[in-house]
Design an enzyme around this catalytic site. Structure first.
Site, PDB file in Angstrom:
ATOM      1  N   CYS A 100       0.824  -1.216   0.000  1.00  0.00           N
ATOM      2  CA  CYS A 100       0.000   0.000   0.000  1.00  0.00           C
ATOM      3  C   CYS A 100       0.856   1.264   0.000  1.00  0.00           C
ATOM      4  O   CYS A 100       0.338   2.362  -0.202  1.00  0.00           O
ATOM      5  CB  CYS A 100      -0.909   0.013   1.216  1.00  0.00           C
TER       6      CYS A 100
ATOM      7  N   HIS B 169      -8.914   3.821  -1.592  1.00  0.00           N
ATOM      8  CA  HIS B 169      -7.554   3.294  -1.440  1.00  0.00           C
ATOM      9  C   HIS B 169      -7.210   2.341  -2.587  1.00  0.00           C
ATOM     10  O   HIS B 169      -7.200   1.132  -2.410  1.00  0.00           O
ATOM     11  CB  HIS B 169      -7.443   2.598  -0.073  1.00  0.00           C
TER      12      HIS B 169
END
Ligand SMILES: [Zn+2]
Lengths: 386, 128
Positions: free
Chosen positions: A85, A334
């Site tokens: 991420c 995200h």
């Protein structure tokens, strides 16, 4: 060592959410957005930095040459960077280092991800491969599960409640409503969070950011190049990276992320500032507890007081420190390979008067913090308006 | 058993030890730091000279979650706990799978637990 002064000259993003276009298409769309925002020609780009994690899920890895070819600059070198991420901020950092060192005058930094078509069960499984799999993913821990374990430790150790954590989600949704590109543009209440389904106790569905598709892109260049092209640019004044034990079991404390502290110290030192000088921050709020921990690790609040600060509204838009004016990962979304670059797009828009209703008043200094997995890797950047 | 320089990848031996309810660790011969057998250099002093050490797989829950939306392969097992535990004697932490935990009341922090095996669920734990 004498460094070139590095600037963000333009930024572009697709909408974040469930997108129909392919990964190569959304990567191109964001890149074109950044190029047009910067007012440059593709041929002025000397290198491409592409961050992506699960291109394989949409049948396209080695994205750089595909994007470069579609920009009409197939001869331009490019590479792909994966750091879970945190891929976007790592890619940004590598681009920063190369421009700062004088290798390139101007480069393209694009982050991209396309996962929603795989479904929640497979996305949850793919994401678990970002953990220290032997000890975590293999034993049935998902990412919500790993952050839930940190949340339980935080609630046990400090004077904080699940409602305090929920207030982070409520605040980020408030900001996201003002962001036309956000994935979840919906106001929610503390009760909505508390009554949402438990995913991994103590975290509930509304404590978790969504799985999103999306791409974000910026042009990074030296100051001479920036001045020749536009008056709308911001300076990158600090850059830091850090690492933590990959598995939670290897950390002495479960309520702090060591890599954030290391990265922040380096970025503040390079910028010659302290946490007090930061006007707003885009932080990695993959889960509500993460934003609380980030706000402490970055030095905005004392250890153990971040949850109370969130509950008291200090982190709201134009509170004592505006955290995630974009809506953050929670509401803006995200798309994991894009997130770190998307944070920079937000800072660029905030500091050049392009952020509309969600503008942080009189902001001069903005910060981005983006980590991989449970913070096993992290990058922090500091930006200043000109 | 004492190996002057340990095997580069000791996962098979680590798994065998866990199946017997133990944790295979390494004690640094230079600084005495105890580390899991899956590391190769000492984090304190940088040495790679260790003695293998078998630690008893009993300890206490440090933190945990109860998984209700599990990853693939765990669908039939939810709700279960994923646990970080601290071993009794060494303070070393390991994490693993603990089945049949429906609510937080079933597993307060500091609950005594033990390692009972290792299979496709990684390290498997039970309440003591
Ligand atoms: Zn040592």
């Amino acid at each position: 060592m004498e460094r070139e002064s590095v600037c963000v000259l333009g930024g572009g993003s697709t909408k974040y959410g469930k997108l129909d276009d392919s990964i190569s298409d959304i990567t191109l769309q964001a890149s074109v957005g950044a190029i047009e925002s910067a007012g440059i020609e593709p041929k002025e780009i000397e290198a491409g930095y592409i961050s992506n994690v699960f291109g394989v899920a949409d049948k396209q890895v080695h994205l750089g040459p595909v994007v470069m070819s579609n920009l009409g600059i197939s001869e331009c070198p490019s590479l792909s960077i994966e750091s879970a991420c945190g891929s976007g901020s790592v890619s940004f950092r590598e681009a920063f280092a190369n421009v700062a060192a004088g290798f390139y005058d101007a480069v393209l930094v694009t982050g991209t991800e396309k996962v929603t078509h795989t479904g929640t069960d497979w996305t949850t499984t793919y994401f678990s491969y970002c953990s220290d799999f032997f000890y975590e993913g293999q034993a049935g821990a998902s990412f919500p599960g790993l952050f839930a374990s940190m949340a339980r430790a935080y609630l046990h150790e400090f004077n904080a409640t699940e409602e305090d954590l929920a207030s982070v989600a409520v605040k980020n949704h408030e900001n996201g409503v003002l962001n036309p590109k956000a994935h979840l543009r919906k106001k929610i209440s503390i009760d909505d969070v508390m009554n949402s389904a438990v995913v991994a106790s103590p975290l509930k569905l509304y404590d978790c950011c969504p799985f999103s598709d999306g791409a974000s892109s910026v042009i990074l260049c030296n100051e001479k190049f920036a001045k020749e092209h536009s008056k709308d640019y911001v300076k990158v004044i600090g850059s830091g990276r850090g690492g933590s034990p990959a598995a939670l079991q290897g950390r002495e404390q479960l309520t702090t992320i060591p890599s954030t502290k290391i990265a922040a110290a380096a970025a503040y030192k390079m910028a010659g500032i302290t946490a007090k000088d930061v006007d707003f921050a885009e932080v990695h709020d993959c889960f509500t507890v993460a934003e609380v921990v980030d706000s402490e690790d970055l030095g905005f609040f004392e250890k153990g007081t971040g949850a109370t600060a969130a509950r008291n509204g200090e982190t709201k838009l134009n509170g004592s420190i505006s955290i995630n004016p974009s809506g953050g990962l929670k509401s803006k979304g995200h798309p994991i390979g894009a997130t770190g670059v998307g944070q920079v797009v937000e800072v660029y828009e905030q500091l050049t008067g392009k952020s509309g209703e969600r503008t942080v008043n009189d902001a001069k200094i903005g910060l981005t913090q983006n980590f991989g997995a449970t913070g096993a890797s992290c990058a922090v950047h500091v930006f200043e308006s000109v | 058993m004492c190996l002057k320089v340990c095997k580069l990848s000791a996962k098979p031996e680590f798994i065998e030890a866990a199946k017997a309810g133990n944790i295979l660790a390494r004690k640094c011969t230079k600084c005495s730091e105890i580390l899991l057998a899956t590391v190769y250099y000492c984090r304190s002093c940088g040495s790679k000279e260790f003695e293998d050490t078998i630690l008893k797989g009993t300890g206490k829950v440090v933190t945990y979650t109860i998984m209700t939306v599990p990853p693939a392969g765990f669908e039939e097992l939810a709700p279960y706990a994923w646990v970080v535990m601290e071993l009794d004697d060494s303070g070393i932490r390991v994490s693993g799978f603990l089945g049949k935990i429906p609510t937080p009341e079933d597993l307060p922090i500091e609950t005594p637990v033990k390692i009972t095996g290792f299979d496709e669920r990684g390290i498997v734990l039970e309440k003591l």
